[in-house]
Structures are given as C-alpha cells and as structure tokens.
Write a protein that holds these residues in place. Structure first.
Motif, PDB file in Angstrom:
ATOM      1  N   VAL A   6      42.526  46.360  43.754  1.00 47.64           N
ATOM      2  CA  VAL A   6      41.920  45.153  44.310  1.00 47.64           C
ATOM      3  C   VAL A   6      42.935  44.021  44.235  1.00 47.64           C
ATOM      4  O   VAL A   6      43.547  43.792  43.186  1.00 47.64           O
ATOM      5  CB  VAL A   6      40.645  44.757  43.549  1.00 47.64           C
ATOM      6  N   VAL A   7      43.140  43.342  45.351  1.00 51.58           N
ATOM      7  CA  VAL A   7      43.946  42.125  45.380  1.00 51.58           C
ATOM      8  C   VAL A   7      42.974  40.972  45.618  1.00 51.58           C
ATOM      9  O   VAL A   7      42.296  40.939  46.646  1.00 51.58           O
ATOM     10  CB  VAL A   7      44.999  42.164  46.507  1.00 51.58           C
ATOM     11  N   GLY A   8      42.867  40.072  44.659  1.00 54.02           N
ATOM     12  CA  GLY A   8      41.884  39.010  44.852  1.00 54.02           C
ATOM     13  C   GLY A   8      41.814  38.037  43.701  1.00 54.02           C
ATOM     14  O   GLY A   8      42.670  38.021  42.809  1.00 54.02           O
ATOM     15  N   ALA A   9      40.755  37.244  43.714  1.00 56.53           N
ATOM     16  CA  ALA A   9      40.641  36.077  42.848  1.00 56.53           C
ATOM     17  C   ALA A   9      39.913  36.354  41.542  1.00 56.53           C
ATOM     18  O   ALA A   9      39.022  37.197  41.464  1.00 56.53           O
ATOM     19  CB  ALA A   9      39.915  34.963  43.598  1.00 56.53           C
ATOM     20  N   CYS A  10      40.308  35.585  40.522  1.00 53.97           N
ATOM     21  CA  CYS A  10      39.576  35.469  39.257  1.00 53.97           C
ATOM     22  C   CYS A  10      39.092  34.022  39.142  1.00 53.97           C
ATOM     23  O   CYS A  10      39.906  33.095  39.209  1.00 53.97           O
ATOM     24  CB  CYS A  10      40.483  35.764  38.067  1.00 53.97           C
ATOM     25  N   ASN A  11      37.806  33.831  38.982  1.00 54.63           N
ATOM     26  CA  ASN A  11      37.251  32.491  38.798  1.00 54.63           C
ATOM     27  C   ASN A  11      36.317  32.468  37.597  1.00 54.63           C
ATOM     28  O   ASN A  11      35.599  33.439  37.356  1.00 54.63           O
ATOM     29  CB  ASN A  11      36.444  32.048  40.028  1.00 54.63           C
ATOM     30  N   ILE A  12      36.318  31.372  36.883  1.00 57.28           N
ATOM     31  CA  ILE A  12      35.311  31.148  35.855  1.00 57.28           C
ATOM     32  C   ILE A  12      34.079  30.552  36.542  1.00 57.28           C
ATOM     33  O   ILE A  12      34.152  29.505  37.181  1.00 57.28           O
ATOM     34  CB  ILE A  12      35.820  30.190  34.767  1.00 57.28           C
ATOM     35  N   ASP A  13      32.947  31.252  36.447  1.00 54.73           N
ATOM     36  CA  ASP A  13      31.696  30.776  37.046  1.00 54.73           C
ATOM     37  C   ASP A  13      31.004  29.803  36.100  1.00 54.73           C
ATOM     38  O   ASP A  13      30.849  30.075  34.902  1.00 54.73           O
ATOM     39  CB  ASP A  13      30.750  31.943  37.323  1.00 54.73           C
ATOM     40  N   TYR A  33      21.797  27.121  31.945  1.00 56.71           N
ATOM     41  CA  TYR A  33      23.231  27.011  32.260  1.00 56.71           C
ATOM     42  C   TYR A  33      23.972  28.172  31.615  1.00 56.71           C
ATOM     43  O   TYR A  33      23.691  28.531  30.469  1.00 56.71           O
ATOM     44  CB  TYR A  33      23.778  25.683  31.747  1.00 56.71           C
ATOM     45  N   GLN A  34      24.901  28.758  32.371  1.00 56.40           N
ATOM     46  CA  GLN A  34      25.722  29.845  31.849  1.00 56.40           C
ATOM     47  C   GLN A  34      27.153  29.696  32.332  1.00 56.40           C
ATOM     48  O   GLN A  34      27.396  29.171  33.428  1.00 56.40           O
ATOM     49  CB  GLN A  34      25.208  31.210  32.331  1.00 56.40           C
ATOM     50  N   ILE A  35      28.081  30.136  31.521  1.00 58.17           N
ATOM     51  CA  ILE A  35      29.479  30.271  31.940  1.00 58.17           C
ATOM     52  C   ILE A  35      29.782  31.761  31.983  1.00 58.17           C
ATOM     53  O   ILE A  35      29.462  32.500  31.039  1.00 58.17           O
ATOM     54  CB  ILE A  35      30.430  29.545  30.982  1.00 58.17           C
ATOM     55  N   GLY A  36      30.338  32.212  33.080  1.00 62.77           N
ATOM     56  CA  GLY A  36      30.615  33.641  33.219  1.00 62.77           C
ATOM     57  C   GLY A  36      31.917  33.884  33.955  1.00 62.77           C
ATOM     58  O   GLY A  36      32.678  32.956  34.256  1.00 62.77           O
ATOM     59  N   PHE A  37      32.172  35.136  34.262  1.00 63.73           N
ATOM     60  CA  PHE A  37      33.395  35.547  34.936  1.00 63.73           C
ATOM     61  C   PHE A  37      33.063  35.943  36.365  1.00 63.73           C
ATOM     62  O   PHE A  37      32.142  36.725  36.598  1.00 63.73           O
ATOM     63  CB  PHE A  37      34.039  36.713  34.196  1.00 63.73           C
TER      64      PHE A  37
END
Length: 312
Positions: A6-13, A33-37
């Motif tokens: 996979v070529v693509g993005a990593c974002n913190i949700d 509220y949640q912080i995820g990947f």
C-alpha cells in the motif's frame, strides 16, 4: 513474502461524536471524543493485515510523537513498516472527524508529511514490489507520486488498484490506464461522471463510463446498499449490503478495499465477485463499532465460513 503493498497516507484521527452533523456556521455539542489512527493508506493496510495478509506500507510521517506512535501502531497490527519514512520537514498528518448518531460523518484532512512522500521514495522501495500480488493506492498523497507508484507496479507485473478518494475531477486518464481496478464510493463516482449515483442501476452506468477511461475493472461502493462492479469484458456484479446497526461509518470504504485485496489475493482474480461479497461483510461489521482501524475485525472475530477455500 509480501502479498499486498500500500502506498498512502497515515493520519491521526481526532474524532468527535455528535447527535447530528452541524450545518454551516453552526456549533453542535459533542457527546464523546476519541483519538485514533487513520489515513486511507494505513487503514487499508491494517484492514488487510487483521485478516491475515502479509502487508507492507510505503508512507511518510513527521518526526514527532504522533509519527512515532503511528509506526508502533502499525507494527502492533502486523504491518511491515520498513518503508514508513520519517521527516522533520512537516508534522504527521491529522484528520478532524465529526460522527453523527446515525453513523454519518464529515472529515477534514491536513496531509502534512504525507505530501512529502516522493517518487524517489517509491523507487527506493522497488525491491518489495517484485513479490507483491497487488498494489493499493489512493489520492491522499501527492498525485504524481501515486501515478509513479502505479506505473512502477504495473511494470513489475503487479495488479494495481486505485482508490479514487478524495475525488479529483480533472484526474488524468493515465491514472485509469495504469490501474487494473479502480474503486470509489457513490459520492466520488457522481463527482467524476456527472451521473447522480443513488442505487445499483446508476452505479453501473457510472462504472461503465469510468471504464472508458482505460481501466479494466471499476468497483463502486454504496454504503449500506452494498457495491457494484463493471468490467471491460461486459461482466457486471451487484453485491447487496448486509443489514447492520451502524454506529460509525468512518473508514468503512478502507475496510472494504483492504478486505477485497486480501480475498482477491487468496481466492484469485477468477473469484472477483466472491472477493467483493466477503469484503462487503467485513466492511459491514466495521461500522457496528466506533473508531476507524480499531473497528476493523480480526480474522479470529469472523465466522470461519468467510475464509472458506483459503489456505494460508
């Protein structure tokens, strides 16, 4: 041996849950509220890895706490991170997300380090392409890097899948020509074709229009209504959705694509519709839980019948 690259993005949700999505200019109080990947590339990687695939991610994160946490998360999920690069030129990507009680959402993405993934970075990872069965790309990173990745995989004899998300209306036909399979949702298909995609019939019309741009296969996902596919040989597949109690649809499309790639590899290209059906089931299960990657099921959480005919 790596099956899926996979070529693509990593974002913190950064996810806020609300009774409903706010109108323009309106403030709505959140209930959780949640912080995820997240990030489409990493999501698709994790979805496939949780099913048992051998997956590698080519991506870029910032030299910050979010980047370090992200790489550790990928490793915990069984993803090969040897080509997840670190840069001090920008921060790790972030995605503020609002999720309503009915599971609908809206998302804003700040790409950060994702946009610094270069064609040279792809060339440096060329060695792992040779063993792969399928390459997955999206449009959350620099589009020229995405196109370079598709061409490199094509030249290596690897099946290429492009998730046209987010939709880019003036997307060059080169992206279609170098993608064996394209996958997009009904909103993205409507934006690209001008056809209002509201059901399987209109989805098939849109898919056939997109085939004319040079791809061999087009899959359009329809949320709770399932998915459809059209192929250049005239074959059309319609997969109906499973009825589920949706709590959060964030990342469901990525769950579908990661699962489709897994079943496509394991069952073979001749079982295209079966791969779609099983991927649809995995995506349906993912929306019954809150979160993005955390909602993706492990193989051990799924009925064994879903893996019939698969030998690891």
């Amino acid at each position: 041996m790596t099956e899926i690259i996979v070529v693509g993005a990593c974002n913190i949700d950064q996810i806020v849950y609300t009774p409903r999505l706010p109108d323009a200019g309106e403030t709505v109080l959140g209930t959780d509220y949640q912080i995820g990947f997240g990030g489409k590339g990493a999501n698709q990687c994790v979805a496939a890895s949780k099913l048992g695939a051998n997956v590698a991610l080519i991506s870029k994160v910032g030299d910050d706490d979010n980047g370090k946490r992200y790489i550790q998360n990928l490793k915990r999920c069984g993803v090969d991170t040897s080509n997840v690069l670190i840069t001090d030129a920008s921060c790790t990507g972030v995605a503020p997300i609002t999720v309503a009680n009915d599971g609908s959402n809206n998302i804003v993405v700040f790409s950060g380090a994702n946009m610094l993934l270069s064609r040279e970075d792809i060339d440096s990872a060329a060695g792992i392409m040779k063993s792969a069965k399928i390459l997955l790309c999206q449009l959350e990173i620099d589009k020229f890097t995405t196109l370079h990745s598709l061409k490199a995989a094509k030249n290596a004899g690897v099946t290429t899948l492009l998730n046209i998300a987010p939709a880019i209306e003036d997307l060059s036909d080169e992206f279609f020509i170098n993608s064996d399979i394209i996958c997009l949702n009904e909103t993205e298909a409507s934006a690209l074709t001008g056809i209002e995609v509201v059901d399987a019939t209109t989805a098939v019309s849109a898919a056939n229009q997109l085939l004319s741009k040079g791809t061999s296969n087009c899959i359009i996902t329809l949320g709770k209504d399932g998915s459809v596919a059209a192929q250049e040989n005239g074959e059309v597949y319609i997969v109906h959705g499973d009825k589920v109690d949706a709590k959060d649809t964030t990342g469901a499309g990525d769950a579908f694509i990661g699962a489709f790639a897994y079943f496509f590899c394991k069952l073979g290209s001749s079982n295209y519709m079966e791969a779609m059906k099983r991927a649809n089931t995995v995506a349906g299960i993912s929306v019954t839980k809150k979160g993005t990657q955390s909602s993706y099921p492990m193989r051990t959480d799924l009925p064994e019948a879903l893996f019939e005919g698969i030998v690891n």
